[in-house]
Design an enzyme around this catalytic site. Structure first.
Site, PDB file in Angstrom:
ATOM      1  N   LYS A   1       0.814  -1.222   0.000  1.00 49.87           N
ATOM      2  CA  LYS A   1       0.000   0.000   0.000  1.00 49.87           C
ATOM      3  C   LYS A   1       0.849   1.275   0.000  1.00 49.87           C
ATOM      4  O   LYS A   1       0.443   2.280  -0.570  1.00 49.87           O
ATOM      5  CB  LYS A   1      -0.963   0.001   1.190  1.00 49.87           C
ATOM      6  CG  LYS A   1      -2.077  -1.018   1.006  1.00 49.87           C
ATOM      7  CD  LYS A   1      -3.140  -0.857   2.062  1.00 49.87           C
ATOM      8  CE  LYS A   1      -4.155  -1.980   1.945  1.00 49.87           C
ATOM      9  NZ  LYS A   1      -5.286  -1.779   2.838  1.00 49.87           N
TER      10      LYS A   1
ATOM     11  N   ARG B   1      -0.596  -0.018  22.405  1.00 50.08           N
ATOM     12  CA  ARG B   1       0.365  -0.676  23.293  1.00 50.08           C
ATOM     13  C   ARG B   1       1.610   0.203  23.445  1.00 50.08           C
ATOM     14  O   ARG B   1       2.104   0.425  24.543  1.00 50.08           O
ATOM     15  CB  ARG B   1       0.717  -2.043  22.682  1.00 50.08           C
ATOM     16  CG  ARG B   1       1.605  -2.908  23.484  1.00 50.08           C
ATOM     17  CD  ARG B   1       1.694  -4.272  22.854  1.00 50.08           C
ATOM     18  NE  ARG B   1       2.244  -4.243  21.491  1.00 50.08           N
ATOM     19  CZ  ARG B   1       2.404  -5.308  20.725  1.00 50.08           C
ATOM     20  NH1 ARG B   1       2.025  -6.501  21.148  1.00 50.08           N
ATOM     21  NH2 ARG B   1       2.907  -5.199  19.522  1.00 50.08           N
TER      22      ARG B   1
ATOM     23  N   ASP C   1     -10.459   2.307   2.382  1.00 50.26           N
ATOM     24  CA  ASP C   1     -10.651   1.549   3.627  1.00 50.26           C
ATOM     25  C   ASP C   1     -11.511   2.310   4.638  1.00 50.26           C
ATOM     26  O   ASP C   1     -12.469   1.766   5.193  1.00 50.26           O
ATOM     27  CB  ASP C   1      -9.298   1.220   4.261  1.00 50.26           C
ATOM     28  CG  ASP C   1      -8.528   0.176   3.469  1.00 50.26           C
ATOM     29  OD1 ASP C   1      -9.173  -0.664   2.821  1.00 50.26           O
ATOM     30  OD2 ASP C   1      -7.292   0.206   3.506  1.00 50.26           O
TER      31      ASP C   1
HETATM   32  P1  ATR Z   1      -1.388  -2.898  10.530  1.00 49.83           P
HETATM   33  O1  ATR Z   1      -0.916  -2.344   9.232  1.00 49.83           O
HETATM   34  O2  ATR Z   1      -2.192  -4.147  10.418  1.00 49.83           O
HETATM   35  O3  ATR Z   1      -2.025  -1.872  11.379  1.00 49.83           O
HETATM   36  P2  ATR Z   1       1.034  -2.668  12.010  1.00 49.83           P
HETATM   37  O4  ATR Z   1       1.323  -1.390  11.323  1.00 49.83           O
HETATM   38  O5  ATR Z   1       2.139  -3.641  12.236  1.00 49.83           O
HETATM   39  O6  ATR Z   1      -0.081  -3.464  11.243  1.00 49.83           O
HETATM   40  O7  ATR Z   1       0.327  -2.315  13.415  1.00 49.83           O
HETATM   41  C1  ATR Z   1      -0.130  -3.320  14.271  1.00 49.83           C
HETATM   42  C2  ATR Z   1      -0.867  -2.650  15.429  1.00 49.83           C
HETATM   43  O8  ATR Z   1      -1.380  -3.655  16.299  1.00 49.83           O
HETATM   44  C3  ATR Z   1       0.022  -1.769  16.275  1.00 49.83           C
HETATM   45  O9  ATR Z   1      -0.754  -0.738  16.813  1.00 49.83           O
HETATM   46  C4  ATR Z   1       0.474  -2.754  17.381  1.00 49.83           C
HETATM   47  O10 ATR Z   1       0.861  -2.129  18.571  1.00 49.83           O
HETATM   48  P3  ATR Z   1       2.388  -1.594  18.734  1.00 49.83           P
HETATM   49  O11 ATR Z   1       2.458  -0.313  17.973  1.00 49.83           O
HETATM   50  O12 ATR Z   1       2.562  -1.384  20.201  1.00 49.83           O
HETATM   51  O13 ATR Z   1       3.266  -2.662  18.172  1.00 49.83           O
HETATM   52  C5  ATR Z   1      -0.812  -3.493  17.597  1.00 49.83           C
HETATM   53  N1  ATR Z   1      -0.670  -4.823  18.195  1.00 49.83           N
HETATM   54  C6  ATR Z   1      -0.094  -5.916  17.650  1.00 49.83           C
HETATM   55  N2  ATR Z   1      -0.187  -6.964  18.482  1.00 49.83           N
HETATM   56  C7  ATR Z   1      -0.820  -6.526  19.604  1.00 49.83           C
HETATM   57  C8  ATR Z   1      -1.231  -7.133  20.831  1.00 49.83           C
HETATM   58  N3  ATR Z   1      -0.995  -8.419  21.091  1.00 49.83           N
HETATM   59  N4  ATR Z   1      -1.888  -6.350  21.734  1.00 49.83           N
HETATM   60  C9  ATR Z   1      -2.134  -5.059  21.491  1.00 49.83           C
HETATM   61  N5  ATR Z   1      -1.767  -4.434  20.356  1.00 49.83           N
HETATM   62  C10 ATR Z   1      -1.131  -5.150  19.414  1.00 49.83           C
END
Ligand code: ATR
Length: 292
Positions: free
Chosen positions: A69, A155, A105
């Site tokens: 993307k 997180r 989206d």
């Molecule tokens: P996407 O493009 O799917 O949003 P990403 O950019 O990797 O993927 O972001 C994943 C998101 O899910 C982030 O906000 C991540 O939190 P962090 O920024 O702290 O890494 C969050 N995330 C992933 N696993 C998680 C978990 N087990 N609990 C809470 N938040 C989670």
């Protein structure tokens, strides 16, 4: 003389699980549009060459999913305001004068919430969980609905703060970590984290969902997602998964290409049947980023 049918495709890696060919083929049949739509697997690093080749062969447009993307954002000559903000493009429109990039989206999420489920976001207190690409992709269209305020909780709190700053001119946006949500209440909680991939839910304090509040998970699956179940446990008036958003973002793309709105209800129902059919192929995915 031969007639060529307009060609469209979705590019991603992986791509075999994509529901987009099914969705757009149903839209085309329903609206009487002559087009072909397929899924193309592109190797990492190969997006620009693949998109150029598709266009050179007469392709009319592309959907773009993980992990391309951002590449599509760079590839586009002209960006819509919402794609510019999102920093990501999921729809390319090939026009004689250049390549237009958009991101459907967020509008897909808003349409599912407001049109399909009759919700109103105006004046609501919205909590957006997550600060990755999925969260960024939906922020501008959510803020355009004029919520009372929107809190991004993540997180890693600093990432949420970065997003809040980036979108602060579009409405009342704040940011925090999950623990700081204690004592606060929201009318709509949207899960844009990847926690569901591990079948978990972010650690949210009790009482964070207001009475009559809604929950929405950008993920969907054959079974109710962990976050949908959490919403039900919290007594949510609606606890929804992202299948409707997946179909709505596709409808927005279809409209950009063909200037015709397909009816999404029957297509959502068809995919839902498939997703819950015991013998049907399993569909599980992340509406905004996985297009699965
Ligand atoms: P996407 O493009 O799917 O949003 P990403 O950019 O990797 O993927 O972001 C994943 C998101 O899910 C982030 O906000 C991540 O939190 P962090 O920024 O702290 O890494 C969050 N995330 C992933 N696993 C998680 C978990 N087990 N609990 C809470 N938040 C989670």
């Amino acid at each position: 003389m031969t007639t060529t049918i307009d060609q469209y495709a979705v590019m991603g890696h992986p791509i075999a699980h994509s529901q987009s060919p099914r969705i757009h083929t149903l839209f085309a049949a329903q609206t009487g549009q002559a087009l072909e739509y397929r899924a193309i697997l592109v190797e990492p690093g190969g997006f620009t060459a693949a998109a150029r080749a598709f266009r050179a062969a007469g392709g009319k447009g592309l959907n773009v999913t993980v992990p391309f993307k951002q590449d599509a954002w760079v590839f586009a000559d002209i960006l819509s305001a919402r794609a510019e903000r999102a920093g990501a493009v999921n729809t390319l429109i090939f026009e004689p004068g250049g390549v237009r990039g958009d991101n459907t989206d967020g509008p897909g999420l808003v349409r599912d919430l407001t049109v399909n489920h009759g919700g109103s976001l105006a004046g609501q207190r919205i909590l957006l969980l997550g600060a990755g690409g999925a969260a960024r992709g939906v922020l501008q269209p959510l803020l355009a609905e004029r919520p009372a305020h929107l809190v991004i909780a993540n997180r890693t709190a600093e990432k949420a703060l970065g997003l809040a700053v980036r979108f602060s001119d579009l409405g009342r946006v704040a940011a925090c970590g999950f623990a700081e949500l204690a004592g606060r209440q929201f009318d709509l909680i949207i899960n844009a984290t990847a926690a569901g991939l591990e079948d978990t839910v972010p650690p949210l304090p009790e009482g964070v969902l207001a009475d009559g509040g809604w929950c929405y998970d950008l993920m969907y699956g054959r079974e109710p997602t962990a976050f949908v179940l959490w919403g039900q446990e919290q007594g949510a008036a609606r606890s929804l998964d992202g299948l409707g958003m997946l179909v709505e973002q596709a409808a927005e793309a279809f409209h950009l290409w063909r200037s015709v709105w397909p009816e999404t209800g029957p297509v959502i129902a068809a995919l839902r049947d498939l997703s819950y059919a015991k013998s049907g192929s399993k569909i599980t995915g992340f509406a905004p980023t996985g297009d699965s």
